[in-house]
Design an enzyme around this catalytic site. Structure first.
Site, PDB file in Angstrom:
ATOM      1  N   VAL A 213       0.838  -1.197   0.000  1.00  0.00           N
ATOM      2  CA  VAL A 213       0.000   0.000   0.000  1.00  0.00           C
ATOM      3  C   VAL A 213       0.876   1.251   0.000  1.00  0.00           C
ATOM      4  O   VAL A 213       1.796   1.367   0.827  1.00  0.00           O
ATOM      5  CB  VAL A 213      -0.916   0.036   1.241  1.00  0.00           C
ATOM      6  CG1 VAL A 213      -1.801   1.275   1.226  1.00  0.00           C
ATOM      7  CG2 VAL A 213      -1.756  -1.227   1.333  1.00  0.00           C
ATOM      8  N   CYS A 214       0.598   2.178  -0.917  1.00  0.00           N
ATOM      9  CA  CYS A 214       1.187   3.515  -0.828  1.00  0.00           C
ATOM     10  C   CYS A 214       0.049   4.530  -0.922  1.00  0.00           C
ATOM     11  O   CYS A 214      -1.115   4.183  -0.699  1.00  0.00           O
ATOM     12  CB  CYS A 214       2.272   3.728  -1.888  1.00  0.00           C
ATOM     13  SG  CYS A 214       1.684   3.836  -3.591  1.00  0.00           S
ATOM     14  N   TRP A 215       0.358   5.783  -1.242  1.00  0.00           N
ATOM     15  CA  TRP A 215      -0.667   6.826  -1.182  1.00  0.00           C
ATOM     16  C   TRP A 215      -1.777   6.590  -2.206  1.00  0.00           C
ATOM     17  O   TRP A 215      -2.957   6.590  -1.868  1.00  0.00           O
ATOM     18  CB  TRP A 215      -0.013   8.193  -1.394  1.00  0.00           C
ATOM     19  CG  TRP A 215      -0.990   9.311  -1.557  1.00  0.00           C
ATOM     20  CD1 TRP A 215      -1.188  10.078  -2.657  1.00  0.00           C
ATOM     21  CD2 TRP A 215      -1.924   9.794  -0.577  1.00  0.00           C
ATOM     22  NE1 TRP A 215      -2.184  11.001  -2.444  1.00  0.00           N
ATOM     23  CE2 TRP A 215      -2.655  10.855  -1.166  1.00  0.00           C
ATOM     24  CE3 TRP A 215      -2.231   9.431   0.739  1.00  0.00           C
ATOM     25  CZ2 TRP A 215      -3.648  11.554  -0.496  1.00  0.00           C
ATOM     26  CZ3 TRP A 215      -3.226  10.129   1.405  1.00  0.00           C
ATOM     27  CH2 TRP A 215      -3.923  11.172   0.798  1.00  0.00           C
TER      28      TRP A 215
END
Length: 359
Positions: free
Chosen positions: A105-107
């Protein structure tokens, strides 16, 4: 690692390394590669933090992107990201077997999660990045906080300060009830003296995530018990849909004699007996509302160590009038329950009576 995932042959297939929010339960681990500050602000419950850019690196790359060029920023970012992924792989994931299935997960589901997903998939793991990233998760939480309160039959526990509402709810948990502990999630008891010693309140986003996580676990076929609250608990705001649902819900009002409430509060707030300075700070915050004379009188009682008189005066002149106004906003049917001195046995009895009275 997650132990509630479905068998491998029942997990949703990945789409070229991309997974949607509805596939969260199919992963062994959720890895958040955003910076430590982003993770601290809010994250998917149960996720672990493995930043591919730390806070300083992210700021440096962002500055280069805006002030120099995207190309220069991406070169430096790629160098930092590669080094950090290598470190995480060596320090945290070398012992994972081939069947391990992580979600990254990133932004927004872009470069940061894509880089780690590519490396992990090249190893042979069925790694996926979350489609839309944390932003998609955040939008889901906000939408669910609008939807979920309408699914449940809330039952509100009301009563003036010192009537043991939180302890009654805790006893109800022990008796098998579904309880939404708003003050526990907010790390605050909801009044000017309600801050928990040694505990900071969470940020608004993390509070809302924890609230969503708690609501999503409830069974709509059974009532959900919750303490009456104002729109704010300390500095945190309740979602509007939840607040309105609570206002319209049936209510059990706990009635306790003032002397018994004073005795209970002296046991429930022992930290103020040992930290007069902190108590003075909290009381001084009420000067604009209640005037200097009243606050000076209370500070004098505290200085004399006369906490029973101070507590009784706080109830009579501040807390009880506030409660009376708040009670007028509860619109659901109300039933009064009389309680004696708030011993452990009495709290358990009242909890049982509230459960028996719930529809």
């Amino acid at each position: 690692m997650r132990d509630d995932r479905p068998p491998a042959n029942q997990r949703p297939p990945s789409r070229k390394g991309i997974a949607s929010l509805d596939a969260l339960a199919g992963f062994d681990e959720i890895i958040d590669v955003r910076s430590p500050a982003e993770f601290a602000d809010d994250h998917i419950p149960g996720a672990i933090s493995c930043p591919v850019l730390d806070d300083a690196q992210r700021a440096e790359v962002g500055t280069l992107y805006k002030q120099v060029s995207p190309f220069v920023a991406k070169k430096l970012g790629a160098a930092y990201i590669s080094a950090n992924i290598a470190r995480h792989l060596q320090e945290r994931f070398l012992e994972r077997d081939k069947s391990w299935r992580p979600l990254i997960v990133c932004w927004r589901g872009g470069m940061r999660s894509g880089a780690m997903t590519t490396v992990f998939r090249s190893v042979g793991w069925d790694a996926c990045q979350l489609e839309g990233g944390y932003k998609a998760f955040r939008n889901h939480v906000l939408a669910e906080l609008e939807r979920l309160p309408g699914l449940y039959r809330f039952h509100v526990i009301a009563g003036p300060t010192g009537s043991g509402k939180t302890r009654i709810l805790q006893a109800m948990v022990g008796q098998g009830a579904q309880v939404l502990d708003l003050e526990g999630l907010a790390c605050h008891k909801g009044s000017v003296l309600g801050g928990q010693p040694g505990q900071e309140q969470p940020g608004q986003k993390w509070f809302e995530t924890c609230l969503w996580h708690a609501l999503a676990a409830f069974d709509p076929a059974r009532p959900v018990f919750v303490e009456s609250e104002s729109r704010k608990i300390g500095r945190l705001r309740l979602p509007e849909a939840l607040f309105l649902a609570m206002q319209q819900a049936p209510c059990s009002e706990i009635r306790v004699a003032r002397d018994d409430r004073v005795a209970f509060l002296l046991q429930d707030y022992p930290h103020f007996l040992h930290d007069i300075g902190e108590l003075a700070v909290r009381l001084n915050g009420l000067r604009a509302l209640l005037g200097n004379e009243r606050i000076d009188d209370w500070l004098a009682l505290a200085g004399q160590g006369d906490f029973p008189r101070l507590t009784a005066s706080l109830l009579e002149l501040h807390y009880d009038p506030l409660y009376g106004r708040a009670l007028g906003h509860l619109r659901g049917p109300r039933r009064q329950i009389e309680a004696g001195a708030l011993t452990t046995e009495e709290i358990a009895r009242v909890a049982q009576q509230v459960l028996a009275s719930a529809p």
